[in-house]
Design a protein around this motif. Structure first.
Motif, mmCIF file in Angstrom:
data_model
loop_
_atom_site.group_PDB
_atom_site.id
_atom_site.type_symbol
_atom_site.label_atom_id
_atom_site.label_comp_id
_atom_site.label_asym_id
_atom_site.label_seq_id
_atom_site.Cartn_x
_atom_site.Cartn_y
_atom_site.Cartn_z
ATOM 1 N N TYR A 159 0.837 -1.195 0.000
ATOM 2 C CA TYR A 159 0.000 0.000 0.000
ATOM 3 C C TYR A 159 0.877 1.252 0.000
ATOM 4 O O TYR A 159 1.959 1.271 0.586
ATOM 5 C CB TYR A 159 -0.911 0.026 1.222
ATOM 6 C CG TYR A 159 -2.056 -0.949 1.149
ATOM 7 C CD1 TYR A 159 -3.289 -0.555 0.646
ATOM 8 C CD2 TYR A 159 -1.908 -2.262 1.575
ATOM 9 C CE1 TYR A 159 -4.349 -1.454 0.573
ATOM 10 C CE2 TYR A 159 -2.954 -3.170 1.503
ATOM 11 C CZ TYR A 159 -4.170 -2.756 0.995
ATOM 12 O OH TYR A 159 -5.218 -3.644 0.921
ATOM 13 N N GLU A 160 0.381 2.310 -0.641
ATOM 14 C CA GLU A 160 1.036 3.603 -0.602
ATOM 15 C C GLU A 160 0.565 4.335 0.650
ATOM 16 O O GLU A 160 -0.634 4.399 0.926
ATOM 17 C CB GLU A 160 0.684 4.418 -1.848
ATOM 18 C CG GLU A 160 1.560 5.614 -2.077
ATOM 19 C CD GLU A 160 2.955 5.262 -2.560
ATOM 20 O OE1 GLU A 160 3.927 5.834 -2.036
ATOM 21 O OE2 GLU A 160 3.060 4.407 -3.462
ATOM 22 N N LEU A 161 1.505 4.875 1.429
ATOM 23 C CA LEU A 161 1.174 5.611 2.652
ATOM 24 C C LEU A 161 1.524 7.074 2.428
ATOM 25 O O LEU A 161 2.695 7.424 2.255
ATOM 26 C CB LEU A 161 1.968 5.074 3.852
ATOM 27 C CG LEU A 161 2.044 3.554 4.049
ATOM 28 C CD1 LEU A 161 2.797 3.233 5.333
ATOM 29 C CD2 LEU A 161 0.657 2.943 4.080
ATOM 30 N N LEU A 162 0.512 7.942 2.440
ATOM 31 C CA LEU A 162 0.717 9.356 2.137
ATOM 32 C C LEU A 162 0.330 10.222 3.321
ATOM 33 O O LEU A 162 -0.643 9.948 4.017
ATOM 34 C CB LEU A 162 -0.115 9.762 0.923
ATOM 35 C CG LEU A 162 0.121 8.978 -0.365
ATOM 36 C CD1 LEU A 162 -0.876 9.402 -1.431
ATOM 37 C CD2 LEU A 162 1.544 9.163 -0.855
ATOM 38 N N SER A 163 1.089 11.294 3.525
ATOM 39 C CA SER A 163 0.750 12.281 4.537
ATOM 40 C C SER A 163 1.314 13.627 4.101
ATOM 41 O O SER A 163 1.886 13.757 3.009
ATOM 42 C CB SER A 163 1.294 11.868 5.911
ATOM 43 O OG SER A 163 0.778 12.715 6.930
ATOM 44 N N ASN A 164 1.163 14.633 4.963
ATOM 45 C CA ASN A 164 1.601 15.981 4.623
ATOM 46 C C ASN A 164 3.126 16.070 4.550
ATOM 47 O O ASN A 164 3.834 15.409 5.299
ATOM 48 C CB ASN A 164 1.122 16.978 5.680
ATOM 49 C CG ASN A 164 -0.335 16.816 6.033
ATOM 50 O OD1 ASN A 164 -0.666 15.960 6.844
ATOM 51 N ND2 ASN A 164 -1.200 17.631 5.462
ATOM 52 N N GLY A 165 3.607 16.919 3.669
ATOM 53 C CA GLY A 165 5.017 17.242 3.647
ATOM 54 C C GLY A 165 5.870 16.285 2.848
ATOM 55 O O GLY A 165 5.420 15.617 1.921
ATOM 56 N N LYS A 199 -3.949 1.408 -2.797
ATOM 57 C CA LYS A 199 -3.145 0.859 -3.888
ATOM 58 C C LYS A 199 -3.071 1.921 -4.989
ATOM 59 O O LYS A 199 -4.050 2.167 -5.695
ATOM 60 C CB LYS A 199 -3.786 -0.424 -4.422
ATOM 61 C CG LYS A 199 -3.852 -1.563 -3.400
ATOM 62 C CD LYS A 199 -2.480 -2.182 -3.162
ATOM 63 C CE LYS A 199 -2.533 -3.353 -2.197
ATOM 64 N NZ LYS A 199 -3.117 -4.568 -2.786
ATOM 65 N N TYR A 200 -1.917 2.571 -5.109
ATOM 66 C CA TYR A 200 -1.771 3.685 -6.038
ATOM 67 C C TYR A 200 -0.486 3.575 -6.847
ATOM 68 O O TYR A 200 0.531 3.042 -6.378
ATOM 69 C CB TYR A 200 -1.718 5.030 -5.288
ATOM 70 C CG TYR A 200 -2.988 5.417 -4.587
ATOM 71 C CD1 TYR A 200 -4.122 5.828 -5.296
ATOM 72 C CD2 TYR A 200 -3.067 5.402 -3.195
ATOM 73 C CE1 TYR A 200 -5.284 6.201 -4.646
ATOM 74 C CE2 TYR A 200 -4.227 5.772 -2.529
ATOM 75 C CZ TYR A 200 -5.333 6.170 -3.266
ATOM 76 O OH TYR A 200 -6.482 6.528 -2.609
ATOM 77 N N ASP A 201 -0.527 4.120 -8.052
ATOM 78 C CA ASP A 201 0.654 4.480 -8.818
ATOM 79 C C ASP A 201 0.746 6.000 -8.818
ATOM 80 O O ASP A 201 -0.194 6.684 -8.382
ATOM 81 C CB ASP A 201 0.564 3.947 -10.253
ATOM 82 C CG ASP A 201 0.770 2.438 -10.317
ATOM 83 O OD1 ASP A 201 1.363 1.879 -9.369
ATOM 84 O OD2 ASP A 201 0.332 1.816 -11.307
ATOM 85 N N VAL A 202 1.865 6.529 -9.320
ATOM 86 C CA VAL A 202 2.034 7.980 -9.269
ATOM 87 C C VAL A 202 2.697 8.490 -10.542
ATOM 88 O O VAL A 202 3.569 7.830 -11.113
ATOM 89 C CB VAL A 202 2.865 8.390 -8.026
ATOM 90 C CG1 VAL A 202 4.268 7.775 -8.082
ATOM 91 C CG2 VAL A 202 2.943 9.909 -7.892
ATOM 92 N N LYS A 203 2.247 9.650 -10.986
ATOM 93 C CA LYS A 203 2.902 10.383 -12.062
ATOM 94 C C LYS A 203 3.559 11.610 -11.428
ATOM 95 O O LYS A 203 2.903 12.353 -10.682
ATOM 96 C CB LYS A 203 1.885 10.823 -13.126
ATOM 97 C CG LYS A 203 2.498 11.668 -14.231
ATOM 98 C CD LYS A 203 1.433 12.153 -15.223
ATOM 99 C CE LYS A 203 2.066 13.033 -16.294
ATOM 100 N NZ LYS A 203 1.050 13.553 -17.245
ATOM 101 N N ASP A 221 -6.573 2.858 -13.484
ATOM 102 C CA ASP A 221 -7.009 4.125 -14.077
ATOM 103 C C ASP A 221 -5.892 4.831 -14.837
ATOM 104 O O ASP A 221 -5.947 6.046 -15.060
ATOM 105 C CB ASP A 221 -7.535 5.063 -12.985
ATOM 106 C CG ASP A 221 -8.945 4.715 -12.544
ATOM 107 O OD1 ASP A 221 -9.605 3.939 -13.243
ATOM 108 O OD2 ASP A 221 -9.381 5.219 -11.491
ATOM 109 N N SER A 222 -4.894 4.092 -15.259
ATOM 110 C CA SER A 222 -3.749 4.728 -15.921
ATOM 111 C C SER A 222 -4.164 5.497 -17.177
ATOM 112 O O SER A 222 -3.570 6.530 -17.502
ATOM 113 C CB SER A 222 -2.694 3.675 -16.273
ATOM 114 O OG SER A 222 -3.231 2.678 -17.133
#
Length: 654
Positions: A159-165, A199-203, A221-222
């Motif tokens: 899993y992708e873990l995202l937070s501020n900064g 579950k994410y990918d990133v551009k 959703d690519s």
């Protein structure tokens, strides 16, 4: 006893008359957080650092419905209590600088942090504004308490873990967990703290000024990434230049989440938005993310960098974000779009006044329409009054002077007055303080600026005018033609179909019964790059030409539409109501429609499926069981919908 009551009353007066921020300055909060989704539990360790400004005996931290233990003050056992959803810590006789409070906590948050499943995977996200971050993270509900947050969050691998900064490091944990640590460089209010896990990918992109931009998306959703995030970098670069103050945070991240409560939320450096805005090239033409994207980005300055002291000044956040989003759209789509949206907003505000619901912009209970659209109008009108140079300089000075702090309306107005040399007392009364929106003055202002609006307002076909048929043939704008079609759909003819998507969508909306002489032209609407047009046209053709229903169903059988499957749902219902079309598949078609009521689908899709089933008198036991489950949904709209529909099903009107 009498002495105790006197002291108690004195304590209450102090609490009511002075903010904690006047006595103590909390400078930073470090949190190590572990999420256990199967039990919807959060546990962690908090380290709070603070300075003493004025003598005070105790401080509090907001911590709703939590178990608190191991409280220490400057590394020694602390005297503390927990009541009224606050942790109180005695802090007598401390040094002025660099004090710290540490403690462990556990929580099963009922709001602000949502443990959801998207398909088979976890999708976990936060919403602090209006819900209070203190439901899952001990922090401060007072927006005037700003501090630097450093968040470490542990969760399962994959899993992708995202937070501020900025993500400063990743570490392995025992078992299946790993931990990401994010750090902020500047202070912010607690309601802007965010987590997003999925579950994410990133551009990745880079702004003109060198700010990293991270655009997250579900792997499947690519193909929607470009159309969803279209113009993001262009708008980022534009806003930095237009506002005149550099983007104030280390990076900028955007992430879609399942069943979000709103369109988007401007968490500092991490905008969370509804995955309903993940659209393909066709969906972009109907319901794109551009305005929400620009709005949440503008909040990074107006709301995150400078934050209103209270609800009375909420327009300083929403009005500014709405105005600068309009400017960003103007940069992308042109000034006709800009002025037309301003005109529509003015009309909406006038209708609100006519309904008796208008309020002062300084009323903390004002509607979103007032805070957002009227707030934007204030800024547009003010810019016209003092000029571009003064307005832009005032905004820059306002941000520089009040960065990372809290503001009131007078803080902004005073900067404009100083630079313009004009008193704004009358302006403030008319545009901000009065209950009524100055509609006539507003329209007069844009009428002078825009020939597009001049033309649009002059076109009026509510009265039978010989000009109206000509309007559809010749020179007027698409928006004006839509207005004509809405007022007089009987004027639609073969040549009207030769217009662009917006006009053709209006045809599908307002010409519901299709005349035979327009049949072939109307059928061409099914090929338009607009899911709204296709949905409307499919239904209208199906009802207008019963003998050709199978043809229309065959043509549209593979079209789903938006994330709420607007076209697919209609197709399923029409299939079920077309006896001679693929009759062997009826049970499978009904099963698919019923499946969309299950809780692993998004709320809008589920509500639409429920509506169709009720319309067909086909809400069976499974449907009703899923309605019962929906009564405990985290979104109040879904909850209310389910309760109301169950009540209607169980108590049918005679």
């Amino acid at each position: 006893m009498k002495k105790f009551l006197v002291l108690f009353c004195l304590f209450q007066v102090i609490c009511l008359s002075a903010q904690q921020t006047e006595y103590v300055d909390f400078t930073s909060l470090d949190a190590r957080v572990i999420l256990v989704p199967d039990s919807s539990r959060v546990s962690g360790k908090i380290s709070l650092f603070f300075d003493i400004l004025e003598p005070i005996d105790s401080v509090y931290i907001d911590a709703k419905n939590m178990i608190i233990r191991d409280v220490k003050l400057n590394d020694s056992q602390a005297d503390f209590s927990y009541h009224n959803n606050k942790l109180w810590v005695v802090i007598k006789d401390l040094k002025d600088k660099n004090n710290n409070i540490t403690f462990n906590y556990k929580s099963h948050p009922k709001k602000a942090l949502y443990f959801l499943k998207r398909k088979e995977d976890w999708n976990i996200w936060t919403q602090g504004q209006g819900k209070y971050t203190s439901n899952w993270l001990p922090s401060f509900d007072d927006v005037n308490e700003k501090l630097v947050f450093n968040i470490s969050v542990a969760f399962e691998h994959g899993y992708e873990l995202l937070s501020n900064g900025e993500l400063i490091y990743t570490e392995e944990r025992l078992g299946k967990y790993y931990m990401n640590t994010y750090t902020m460089s500047k202070p912010m209010s607690s309601y802007l703290v965010a987590l997003a896990i999925g579950k994410y990918d990133v551009k990745k992109e880079l702004s003109k000024s060198g700010v990293p931009i991270e655009l997250y998306y579900y792997p499947e959703d690519s193909a929607k990434v470009e159309s969803t995030y279209r113009y993001t970098k262009q708008m980022f670069d534009f806003l930095e230049e237009e506002i005149g103050f550099p983007y104030p945070w280390q990076n900028y991240k955007q992430v879609p989440v399942h069943d979000f409560l709103y369109a988007g939320m401007e968490n500092t450096s991490l905008t969370i938005f509804s995955d309903a805005f993940m659209v393909d090239d066709i969906g972009f033409n109907d319901k794109n993310y551009v305005n929400v994207n620009a709005h949440e980005l503008a909040h990074q300055w107006f709301g995150d960098l400078v934050t209103a002291t209270s609800g009375e000044h909420h327009w300083l956040q929403e009005g500014f974000a709405t105005y600068y989003a309009l400017l960003a759209e103007k940069e992308v789509f042109g000034e006709d779009c800009f002025y037309f949206k301003l005109y529509q907003n003015a009309q909406d505000l006038a209708r609100q006044d006519q309904a008796g619901n208008g309020t002062s912009l300084l009323n903390p209970k004002s509607s979103s329409l007032t805070f957002y659209q009227r707030g934007a109008w204030v800024l547009y009108a003010l810019r016209q009054y003092v000029g571009d140079v003064v307005f832009k300089k005032a905004v820059k000075v306002y941000l520089e002077k009040h960065q990372f702090s809290n503001v009131e309306t007078k803080d902004f107005i005073s900067e404009v007055e100083k630079l313009s040399g004009k008193s704004l007392q009358a302006f403030v009364k008319t545009w901000i303080a009065d209950k009524a929106f100055p509609f006539e003055a507003a329209v007069r202002t844009i009428y002078q600026q825009s020939e597009y609006i001049q033309e649009y307002t002059q076109v009026n076909c509510e009265a039978n005018s010989s000009k109206c048929a000509d309007y559809l043939k010749y020179y007027v704008s698409d928006d004006a033609k839509v207005k004509v079609i809405a007022q007089r759909p009987q004027l639609i003819n073969v040549t009207t179909f030769q217009n662009g998507l917006k006009v053709r969508q209006a045809i599908s909306t307002y010409l519901k019964y299709v005349p035979k002489n327009l049949k072939s032209e109307y059928e061409s609407l099914l090929d338009d790059k607009s899911y709204i047009t296709i949905e409307n046209a499919l239904y209208n053709l199906w009802t207008s030409f019963p003998t050709e229903r199978s043809k229309y169903l065959s043509k549209t059988r593979n079209i789903e539409g938006f994330s709420d499957k607007n076209v697919r749902l209609l197709w399923l219902v029409l299939h079920l109501n077309t006896p001679d079309y693929n009759s062997d598949a009826k049970s499978d078609i009904l099963a698919e429609l019923l499946d969309y009521t299950n809780d692993y689908h998004n709320a809008e899709l589920r509500m639409n499926a429920f509506r169709y089933l009720k319309l067909m008198n086909a809400c069976n036991d499974l449907c009703k069981s899923n309605l019962e489950l929906a009564k405990s949904h985290h979104n109040w709209r879904m909850t209310k919908f389910a309760k109301d529909m169950l009540n209607e099903l169980n108590n049918p009107k005679k």
